[in-house]
Design a protein around this motif. Structure first.
Motif, PDB file in Angstrom:
ATOM      1  N   ASP A 160      -3.129 -29.898 -34.474  1.00  0.00           N
ATOM      2  CA  ASP A 160      -3.837 -29.415 -35.457  1.00  0.00           C
ATOM      3  C   ASP A 160      -3.464 -29.965 -36.788  1.00  0.00           C
ATOM      4  O   ASP A 160      -3.948 -28.769 -37.557  1.00  0.00           O
ATOM      5  N   HIS A 161      -2.715 -30.274 -37.012  1.00  0.00           N
ATOM      6  CA  HIS A 161      -2.082 -30.548 -38.567  1.00  0.00           C
ATOM      7  C   HIS A 161      -3.464 -30.691 -39.663  1.00  0.00           C
ATOM      8  O   HIS A 161      -4.319 -31.829 -39.018  1.00  0.00           O
ATOM      9  N   TYR A 162      -3.998 -30.204 -41.007  1.00  0.00           N
ATOM     10  CA  TYR A 162      -5.140 -31.014 -41.670  1.00  0.00           C
ATOM     11  C   TYR A 162      -4.880 -32.348 -41.473  1.00  0.00           C
ATOM     12  O   TYR A 162      -6.540 -32.349 -41.722  1.00  0.00           O
ATOM     13  N   ILE A 186      -6.739 -25.479 -28.772  1.00  0.00           N
ATOM     14  CA  ILE A 186      -7.296 -26.604 -30.347  1.00  0.00           C
ATOM     15  C   ILE A 186      -8.602 -26.048 -30.693  1.00  0.00           C
ATOM     16  O   ILE A 186      -9.546 -26.346 -31.399  1.00  0.00           O
ATOM     17  N   GLY A 187      -9.335 -26.106 -28.942  1.00  0.00           N
ATOM     18  CA  GLY A 187     -11.044 -25.374 -28.619  1.00  0.00           C
ATOM     19  C   GLY A 187     -11.308 -24.169 -30.155  1.00  0.00           C
ATOM     20  O   GLY A 187     -12.458 -23.817 -29.937  1.00  0.00           O
ATOM     21  N   ALA A 188     -10.589 -23.016 -29.702  1.00  0.00           N
ATOM     22  CA  ALA A 188     -10.467 -22.397 -30.493  1.00  0.00           C
ATOM     23  C   ALA A 188     -11.033 -22.875 -31.644  1.00  0.00           C
ATOM     24  O   ALA A 188     -11.910 -21.913 -32.686  1.00  0.00           O
ATOM     25  N   ARG A 227      -1.713 -23.744 -38.507  1.00  0.00           N
ATOM     26  CA  ARG A 227      -2.910 -23.999 -40.012  1.00  0.00           C
ATOM     27  C   ARG A 227      -2.006 -22.468 -39.845  1.00  0.00           C
ATOM     28  O   ARG A 227      -1.581 -21.513 -39.638  1.00  0.00           O
ATOM     29  N   GLY A 228      -3.173 -22.363 -41.256  1.00  0.00           N
ATOM     30  CA  GLY A 228      -2.648 -21.284 -41.548  1.00  0.00           C
ATOM     31  C   GLY A 228      -1.539 -20.142 -42.058  1.00  0.00           C
ATOM     32  O   GLY A 228      -0.611 -21.428 -42.440  1.00  0.00           O
ATOM     33  N   LEU A 229      -1.724 -19.156 -42.319  1.00  0.00           N
ATOM     34  CA  LEU A 229      -0.623 -18.717 -42.806  1.00  0.00           C
ATOM     35  C   LEU A 229       0.734 -18.121 -41.746  1.00  0.00           C
ATOM     36  O   LEU A 229       2.220 -18.297 -42.721  1.00  0.00           O
ATOM     37  N   ARG A 230       0.503 -18.303 -40.274  1.00  0.00           N
ATOM     38  CA  ARG A 230       1.242 -18.130 -39.790  1.00  0.00           C
ATOM     39  C   ARG A 230       1.150 -19.860 -38.348  1.00  0.00           C
ATOM     40  O   ARG A 230       0.386 -20.154 -38.474  1.00  0.00           O
TER      41      ARG A 230
END
Length: 399
Positions: A160-162, A186-188, A227-230
């Motif tokens: 899931d990296h950008y 990753i389905g989320a 991903r995201g901040l965490r």
């Protein structure tokens, strides 16, 4: 308005400010399945071997290397990257041999395997970033619009990296009938972005699913997620095996070298072609990305230890993600493959080829490369007539 009287609790208000590109965290039954995974321990997914996924060494030293003017120049091409101009027309014809690969740039590859069209890690966005105004920007245009690609039977995501899971691309593909084969968790993200749950197949390592008579198996890789901040390590990363009735291919995703390639090859190989990550490596993160030499070793491991099939280098040329020179991954891979006697395909972005047919072998990057060093090359013999004063620094096109 916040507080007890607010119609929206503070947590909901904060979540509403979260960029859509951050995706969503696994919850409920999805999280319960993650906890049951043999690859999940102490609240996080684990690599098959010990792995450092944070940069090692001095941060100041890395910043000095990464941001110095000379380094910035050599990490980009000297001119426009040549992109194959007839991709749409070429893809309109079915592959004569039953297997065709089209590298779109970075790790995005359309693999046509025994009548099934598999799209790996589609990244059509302008930046690999959660923000449209910041982050690494494309160094070449897309070979064709995503809509012009035609029907895709299954989209495969490695992690899931950008630069592998791209929000604009997923949203465009969500409106089609394609199936998504992804690692656990990753389905989320996909459902948060509008992909129906019925079209998502989440797999743990060594689990498989079948689409159109082609079997897709998630296999181990040595990397990380987030991903995201965490970065909670709640989504898995994977390499992938795609096996049809007549052909089989392997896509590495992102990975550091590990002995597990031999096991994958023994169980699923040999392969007609492998798509192997050979770019964005650095001594600062040696465990999570492979050098070209390691990428070749991984390919040979997957093939039982001897040259076989075709190696397609991926994860280079499209984004500036590491301190090495822009053309270095291609040059080093070509040298290593030539020395080992391993066929390697060198397509321009968007140039389809059939592994059983004529391979694209022209070193096209040399026409747009700045001068680069070749430190991996063995020293010339004392009897060489080439003056030693030339050193290792030369134009990418010189041999």
């Amino acid at each position: 308005m916040t507080g007890a009287g607010s119609p929206h609790p503070l947590r909901s208000r904060l979540l509403s400010l979260r960029p859509a590109a951050f995706g969503a965290d696994p919850t409920g039954e999805r999280m319960e399945r993650i906890r049951r995974s043999p690859n999940f321990a102490d609240g996080v997914f684990r690599n098959p071997v010990g792995t450092r996924h944070r940069p090692s060494g001095s941060t100041m030293e890395f910043a000095k290397v990464y941001f110095q003017k000379e380094s910035r120049v050599r990490r980009a091409p000297a001119g426009p990257i040549p992109v194959h101009s007839t991709t749409v027309a070429d893809l309109a014809r079915p592959p004569a041999t039953g297997l065709r690969l089209t590298w779109m740039g970075h790790s995005s590859v359309l693999a046509e395997v025994d009548g099934v069209r598999v799209l790996f890690d589609p990244v059509w966005g302008e930046r690999c970033s959660p923000f449209p105004f910041a982050g690494p920007r494309r160094l070449h245009r897309n070979p064709l619009p995503l809509a012009a690609l035609g029907p895709v039977d299954v989209v495969v995501i490695s992690h899931d990296h950008y630069d592998h899971l791209d929000l604009p691309s997923i949203r465009a593909l969500a409106t089609t009938d394609t199936v998504f084969a992804v690692p656990l968790g990753i389905g989320a993200h996909l459902e948060h972005w509008g992909v129906p749950a019925s079209r998502v197949r989440e797999l743990d390592w060594n689990e498989s699913t079948t689409v159109g008579g082609v079997r897709l198996t998630a296999t181990p890789a040595r990397h990380f997620c987030g991903r995201g901040l965490r970065n909670q390590q709640h989504t898995l990363w994977a390499s992938w095996v795609v096996a049809g009735p007549r052909h089989r291919v392997y896509h590495s995703g992102d990975t550091g070298y590990f002995e597990g390639f031999k096991d994958i090859g023994a169980e699923h190989g040999p392969f007609d072609a492998t798509m192997i990550q050979i770019g964005a490596y650095s001594e600062y993160w040696p465990d999570i990305h492979m050098t070209p030499e390691e990428g070749l070793r991984a390919h040979l491991d997957l093939q039982g230890g001897t040259p076989h099939g075709v190696l397609l280098p991926i994860h280079w040329g499209t984004f500036n993600l590491a301190p090495h020179a822009w053309a270095e991954p291609a040059e080093w891979t070509k040298d290593a493959a030539d020395e080992a006697g391993q066929p390697v395909a060198c397509p321009r972005p968007g140039e389809p080829f059939e592994p059983a047919g004529g391979l694209p072998v022209e070193a096209w990057w040399r026409t747009v490369s700045h001068p680069i060093a070749h430190p991996w090359r063995r020293p010339r013999s004392a009897a060489s007539t080439v003056p030693a004063s030339r050193g290792d620094l030369n134009l990418a096109g010189e041999r």
